[in-house]
Write an enzyme that holds these catalytic residues in place. Structure first.
Site, PDB file in Angstrom:
ATOM      1  N   HIS A 147       9.489  -8.425  67.003  1.00  0.00           N
ATOM      2  CA  HIS A 147       9.260  -7.247  66.169  1.00  0.00           C
ATOM      3  C   HIS A 147       8.328  -7.659  65.022  1.00  0.00           C
ATOM      4  O   HIS A 147       7.760  -8.752  65.046  1.00  0.00           O
ATOM      5  CB  HIS A 147      10.582  -6.638  65.682  1.00  0.00           C
ATOM      6  CG  HIS A 147      11.363  -7.514  64.767  1.00  0.00           C
ATOM      7  ND1 HIS A 147      11.180  -7.529  63.413  1.00  0.00           N
ATOM      8  CD2 HIS A 147      12.326  -8.432  65.023  1.00  0.00           C
ATOM      9  CE1 HIS A 147      11.988  -8.414  62.858  1.00  0.00           C
ATOM     10  NE2 HIS A 147      12.698  -8.976  63.819  1.00  0.00           N
ATOM     11  N   LEU A 148       8.141  -6.820  64.025  1.00  0.00           N
ATOM     12  CA  LEU A 148       7.088  -7.013  63.032  1.00  0.00           C
ATOM     13  C   LEU A 148       7.130  -8.353  62.302  1.00  0.00           C
ATOM     14  O   LEU A 148       6.117  -9.045  62.231  1.00  0.00           O
ATOM     15  CB  LEU A 148       7.110  -5.865  62.017  1.00  0.00           C
ATOM     16  CG  LEU A 148       5.927  -5.836  61.048  1.00  0.00           C
ATOM     17  CD1 LEU A 148       4.600  -5.804  61.790  1.00  0.00           C
ATOM     18  CD2 LEU A 148       6.045  -4.646  60.119  1.00  0.00           C
TER      19      LEU A 148
END
Length: 87
Positions: free
Chosen positions: A15-16
């Site tokens: 994810h980010l």
């Protein structure tokens, strides 16, 4: 060109935040750093490219490095992934 397969160990996948850590590590090298997941190839120096690959925890990716510092780049990127990408 050098390559190595590695399993994503962090529980939330790429994810980010972990994608940013991976990109930051890859950008330290002059070599082109990409990875292959399923049938797609992504630029490891692009956060959007990494996020777009939709890699989850437990997935195996293959890192490819090509350029003058390819060996160092591969070792560093694999190490940051194996260390859990900050998680």
């Amino acid at each position: 060109m050098v390559s190595q397969k590695v399993v994503i160990k962090n529980p939330t996948g790429l994810h980010l935040r972990p994608a940013g850590i991976l990109c930051k590590e890859a950008m330290q090298f002059k070599s082109m750093v990409t990875f292959k997941f399923r049938n797609s190839t992504a630029n490891a120096k692009s956060v959007l490219g990494v996020l777009g690959a939709c890699v989850k925890s437990g997935d195996e990716i293959e890192i490819f490095c090509e350029g003058e510092d390819e060996e160092k780049a591969l070792a560093a990127v694999v190490k940051v992934i194996e260390d859990g990408l900050g998680e």
